[in-house]
Write a protein that holds these residues in place. Structure first.
Motif, PDB file in Angstrom:
ATOM      1  N   LEU A   1       0.819  -1.206   0.000  1.00 22.13           N
ATOM      2  CA  LEU A   1       0.000   0.000   0.000  1.00 22.13           C
ATOM      3  C   LEU A   1       0.858   1.262   0.000  1.00 22.13           C
ATOM      4  O   LEU A   1       2.027   1.244   0.380  1.00 22.13           O
ATOM      5  CB  LEU A   1      -0.918   0.001   1.223  1.00 22.13           C
ATOM      6  N   LYS A   2       0.268   2.357  -0.410  1.00 22.19           N
ATOM      7  CA  LYS A   2       0.967   3.639  -0.473  1.00 22.19           C
ATOM      8  C   LYS A   2       0.841   4.388   0.846  1.00 22.19           C
ATOM      9  O   LYS A   2      -0.241   4.484   1.434  1.00 22.19           O
ATOM     10  CB  LYS A   2       0.396   4.497  -1.604  1.00 22.19           C
ATOM     11  N   GLY A   3       1.968   4.935   1.309  1.00 15.73           N
ATOM     12  CA  GLY A   3       1.980   5.797   2.475  1.00 15.73           C
ATOM     13  C   GLY A   3       2.256   7.237   2.081  1.00 15.73           C
ATOM     14  O   GLY A   3       2.610   7.528   0.933  1.00 15.73           O
ATOM     15  N   ASN A   4       2.137   8.149   3.006  1.00 15.20           N
ATOM     16  CA  ASN A   4       2.340   9.563   2.686  1.00 15.20           C
ATOM     17  C   ASN A   4       3.782   9.858   2.279  1.00 15.20           C
ATOM     18  O   ASN A   4       4.033  10.677   1.392  1.00 15.20           O
ATOM     19  CB  ASN A   4       1.918  10.457   3.856  1.00 15.20           C
ATOM     20  N   HIS A   5       4.750   9.181   2.887  1.00 15.64           N
ATOM     21  CA  HIS A   5       6.137   9.417   2.515  1.00 15.64           C
ATOM     22  C   HIS A   5       6.446   8.859   1.128  1.00 15.64           C
ATOM     23  O   HIS A   5       7.281   9.421   0.405  1.00 15.64           O
ATOM     24  CB  HIS A   5       7.080   8.841   3.571  1.00 15.64           C
ATOM     25  N   ASP A   6       5.774   7.806   0.752  1.00 16.64           N
ATOM     26  CA  ASP A   6       5.937   7.281  -0.606  1.00 16.64           C
ATOM     27  C   ASP A   6       5.378   8.277  -1.621  1.00 16.64           C
ATOM     28  O   ASP A   6       5.950   8.482  -2.697  1.00 16.64           O
ATOM     29  CB  ASP A   6       5.234   5.923  -0.726  1.00 16.64           C
ATOM     30  N   ALA A   7       4.272   8.911  -1.261  1.00 20.88           N
ATOM     31  CA  ALA A   7       3.678   9.934  -2.132  1.00 20.88           C
ATOM     32  C   ALA A   7       4.599  11.150  -2.252  1.00 20.88           C
ATOM     33  O   ALA A   7       4.720  11.757  -3.323  1.00 20.88           O
ATOM     34  CB  ALA A   7       2.307  10.347  -1.606  1.00 20.88           C
ATOM     35  N   LEU A   8       5.264  11.513  -1.154  1.00 28.27           N
ATOM     36  CA  LEU A   8       6.202  12.631  -1.190  1.00 28.27           C
ATOM     37  C   LEU A   8       7.393  12.318  -2.100  1.00 28.27           C
ATOM     38  O   LEU A   8       7.843  13.163  -2.876  1.00 28.27           O
ATOM     39  CB  LEU A   8       6.685  12.953   0.225  1.00 28.27           C
ATOM     40  N   LEU A   9       7.890  11.083  -1.991  1.00 29.08           N
ATOM     41  CA  LEU A   9       8.978  10.675  -2.881  1.00 29.08           C
ATOM     42  C   LEU A   9       8.519  10.690  -4.330  1.00 29.08           C
ATOM     43  O   LEU A   9       9.254  11.149  -5.221  1.00 29.08           O
ATOM     44  CB  LEU A   9       9.486   9.281  -2.501  1.00 29.08           C
ATOM     45  N   LEU A  10       7.325  10.210  -4.582  1.00 29.87           N
ATOM     46  CA  LEU A  10       6.793  10.183  -5.938  1.00 29.87           C
ATOM     47  C   LEU A  10       6.767  11.589  -6.534  1.00 29.87           C
ATOM     48  O   LEU A  10       7.133  11.790  -7.705  1.00 29.87           O
ATOM     49  CB  LEU A  10       5.393   9.568  -5.953  1.00 29.87           C
ATOM     50  N   HIS A  11       6.337  12.546  -5.741  1.00 25.28           N
ATOM     51  CA  HIS A  11       6.296  13.929  -6.221  1.00 25.28           C
ATOM     52  C   HIS A  11       7.697  14.388  -6.637  1.00 25.28           C
ATOM     53  O   HIS A  11       7.856  15.044  -7.671  1.00 25.28           O
ATOM     54  CB  HIS A  11       5.742  14.845  -5.129  1.00 25.28           C
ATOM     55  N   TRP A  12       8.704  14.038  -5.828  1.00 25.70           N
ATOM     56  CA  TRP A  12      10.071  14.434  -6.166  1.00 25.70           C
ATOM     57  C   TRP A  12      10.558  13.717  -7.428  1.00 25.70           C
ATOM     58  O   TRP A  12      11.193  14.334  -8.290  1.00 25.70           O
ATOM     59  CB  TRP A  12      11.017  14.129  -5.007  1.00 25.70           C
ATOM     60  N   LEU A  13      10.241  12.421  -7.550  1.00 30.01           N
ATOM     61  CA  LEU A  13      10.673  11.675  -8.725  1.00 30.01           C
ATOM     62  C   LEU A  13      10.084  12.261 -10.009  1.00 30.01           C
ATOM     63  O   LEU A  13      10.738  12.285 -11.051  1.00 30.01           O
ATOM     64  CB  LEU A  13      10.260  10.204  -8.594  1.00 30.01           C
ATOM     65  N   ILE A  14       8.860  12.765  -9.919  1.00 28.40           N
ATOM     66  CA  ILE A  14       8.201  13.328 -11.105  1.00 28.40           C
ATOM     67  C   ILE A  14       8.641  14.760 -11.371  1.00 28.40           C
ATOM     68  O   ILE A  14       8.964  15.126 -12.506  1.00 28.40           O
ATOM     69  CB  ILE A  14       6.669  13.274 -10.943  1.00 28.40           C
TER      70      ILE A  14
ATOM     71  N   LYS B   1      15.234   5.257 -11.445  1.00 26.66           N
ATOM     72  CA  LYS B   1      14.246   6.133 -10.801  1.00 26.66           C
ATOM     73  C   LYS B   1      12.867   5.952 -11.434  1.00 26.66           C
ATOM     74  O   LYS B   1      11.848   5.981 -10.738  1.00 26.66           O
ATOM     75  CB  LYS B   1      14.682   7.594 -10.907  1.00 26.66           C
ATOM     76  N   THR B   2      12.841   5.770 -12.740  1.00 32.37           N
ATOM     77  CA  THR B   2      11.566   5.588 -13.435  1.00 32.37           C
ATOM     78  C   THR B   2      10.877   4.310 -12.986  1.00 32.37           C
ATOM     79  O   THR B   2       9.645   4.261 -12.847  1.00 32.37           O
ATOM     80  CB  THR B   2      11.784   5.565 -14.959  1.00 32.37           C
ATOM     81  N   ILE B   3      11.666   3.270 -12.745  1.00 37.53           N
ATOM     82  CA  ILE B   3      11.101   2.012 -12.230  1.00 37.53           C
ATOM     83  C   ILE B   3      10.438   2.257 -10.875  1.00 37.53           C
ATOM     84  O   ILE B   3       9.319   1.789 -10.621  1.00 37.53           O
ATOM     85  CB  ILE B   3      12.206   0.942 -12.118  1.00 37.53           C
ATOM     86  N   HIS B   4      11.096   2.998 -10.016  1.00 33.35           N
ATOM     87  CA  HIS B   4      10.533   3.308  -8.703  1.00 33.35           C
ATOM     88  C   HIS B   4       9.298   4.196  -8.822  1.00 33.35           C
ATOM     89  O   HIS B   4       8.310   4.022  -8.089  1.00 33.35           O
ATOM     90  CB  HIS B   4      11.590   3.978  -7.829  1.00 33.35           C
ATOM     91  N   GLN B   5       9.355   5.141  -9.736  1.00 32.99           N
ATOM     92  CA  GLN B   5       8.202   6.026  -9.954  1.00 32.99           C
ATOM     93  C   GLN B   5       6.972   5.219 -10.354  1.00 32.99           C
ATOM     94  O   GLN B   5       5.885   5.397  -9.780  1.00 32.99           O
ATOM     95  CB  GLN B   5       8.524   7.050 -11.039  1.00 32.99           C
ATOM     96  N   LYS B   6       7.119   4.339 -11.293  1.00 29.38           N
ATOM     97  CA  LYS B   6       5.987   3.531 -11.764  1.00 29.38           C
ATOM     98  C   LYS B   6       5.486   2.599 -10.667  1.00 29.38           C
ATOM     99  O   LYS B   6       4.279   2.364 -10.543  1.00 29.38           O
ATOM    100  CB  LYS B   6       6.393   2.746 -13.009  1.00 29.38           C
ATOM    101  N   PHE B   7       6.414   2.073  -9.876  1.00 26.27           N
ATOM    102  CA  PHE B   7       6.035   1.205  -8.760  1.00 26.27           C
ATOM    103  C   PHE B   7       5.132   1.950  -7.783  1.00 26.27           C
ATOM    104  O   PHE B   7       4.052   1.469  -7.410  1.00 26.27           O
ATOM    105  CB  PHE B   7       7.293   0.698  -8.054  1.00 26.27           C
ATOM    106  N   ILE B   8       5.556   3.141  -7.366  1.00 23.96           N
ATOM    107  CA  ILE B   8       4.765   3.911  -6.405  1.00 23.96           C
ATOM    108  C   ILE B   8       3.436   4.349  -7.011  1.00 23.96           C
ATOM    109  O   ILE B   8       2.392   4.312  -6.349  1.00 23.96           O
ATOM    110  CB  ILE B   8       5.563   5.128  -5.895  1.00 23.96           C
ATOM    111  N   GLU B   9       3.467   4.753  -8.279  1.00 19.56           N
ATOM    112  CA  GLU B   9       2.239   5.191  -8.950  1.00 19.56           C
ATOM    113  C   GLU B   9       1.177   4.094  -8.947  1.00 19.56           C
ATOM    114  O   GLU B   9      -0.028   4.381  -8.888  1.00 19.56           O
ATOM    115  CB  GLU B   9       2.543   5.599 -10.391  1.00 19.56           C
ATOM    116  N   ASN B  10       1.594   2.853  -8.999  1.00 19.34           N
ATOM    117  CA  ASN B  10       0.653   1.739  -9.087  1.00 19.34           C
ATOM    118  C   ASN B  10       0.251   1.150  -7.738  1.00 19.34           C
ATOM    119  O   ASN B  10      -0.522   0.182  -7.692  1.00 19.34           O
ATOM    120  CB  ASN B  10       1.244   0.633  -9.968  1.00 19.34           C
ATOM    121  N   LEU B  11       0.760   1.722  -6.648  1.00 21.72           N
ATOM    122  CA  LEU B  11       0.413   1.190  -5.334  1.00 21.72           C
ATOM    123  C   LEU B  11      -1.028   1.562  -4.974  1.00 21.72           C
ATOM    124  O   LEU B  11      -1.425   2.723  -5.087  1.00 21.72           O
ATOM    125  CB  LEU B  11       1.357   1.754  -4.263  1.00 21.72           C
TER     126      LEU B  11
END
Length: 242
Positions: free
Chosen positions: A64-77, A105-115
């Motif tokens: 599942l996605k947490g708030n810190h994962d969402a914060l990282l996602l914002h930075w990755l994008i 980084k793109t692999i991690h971005q897509k991973f978080i986006e799909n959580l």
């Protein structure tokens, strides 16, 4: 026999995750539910995501996605460094990504986006990072981020009289929606604890691994749990979020 095992907030503590999975003697028959916040804390944030990406290929995982994962996602994008994020673990994550290339980084971005942001199992047990505010449940939230930021569900459960019957007109409606609710997000060290806490039917698995607490994994049927070594002892040269 297969088990449903739920894991609290990791915050880059990959050493603790590997240790606690070993202690619980996890097998490929077990279902693993991760409650979010895999980054921002200890130095292994990027490696933790790599590990989870690999683990979901070999095990039955609900990540599942947490708030810190969402914060990282914002930075990755966007490559934007939110100052509040940096103050709450983001600096260690930026350091972890210092030598990681764009493809990785793109692999991690897509991973978080799909959580997914929450999960309800066949026994009507809810698993979510923080909680939900809508009286009808997380399906009805106006904003997705509520389920990984909002603390009012946990605060309400703590404040509800243990002796109050569910049939009482004043009993919180949100607590009646699910058999049990498993959350992270609010570390139990705020209450002087380092083990899972329960208030009404809400079970909090954030045992402060981001700070000086252990990482916890819990069997949702038996309520037996296993804990890692306090994480700061596994990363003695780091400060985590302390």
């Amino acid at each position: 026999m297969s088990r449903t095992l739920v894991i609290g907030d990791i915050h880059g503590a990959l050493k603790a995750l590997k240790e606690v999975l070993k202690k619980a003697q996890v097998t490929k028959d077990d279902k693993l539910i991760f409650l979010g916040d895999y980054v921002d804390g200890w130095s292994d944030s990027a490696k933790t995501l790599d590990y989870l990406i690999t683990l979901q290929k070999s095990h039955h995982c609900m990540i599942l996605k947490g708030n810190h994962d969402a914060l990282l996602l914002h930075w990755l994008i966007h490559q934007e460094q939110n100052e509040k994020w940096l103050m709450h673990g983001g600096r260690s994550t930026l350091q972890a990504y210092k030598n990681i290339n764009k493809t990785h980084k793109t692999i991690h971005q897509k991973f978080i986006e799909n959580l997914p942001t929450y999960h309800v199992d066949d026994q009507n047990r809810l698993f979510v990072h923080a909680g939900f505010a809508n009286m009808h449940g997380p399906d009805y939230e106006y904003y997705e981020n509520t389920v990984y930021w909002d603390r009012t569900l946990w605060e309400m459960a703590l404040a509800t009289d243990k002796k109050l019957s569910q049939n009482d007109v004043t009993y919180p409606k949100r607590l009646k929606l699910f058999k049990e609710i498993y959350i992270g997000h609010t570390p139990v060290n705020r209450y002087g604890k380092d083990i899972p806490m329960q208030a009404q039917n809400v079970i909090n698995l954030d045992t402060a691994a981001a700070y000086k607490g252990p990482l916890t994994i819990l069997d949702v049927d038996s309520k037996k749990y296993w804990q890692s070594t306090p994480v700061h002892k596994l990363y003695p040269d780091e400060n985590g979020r302390n």
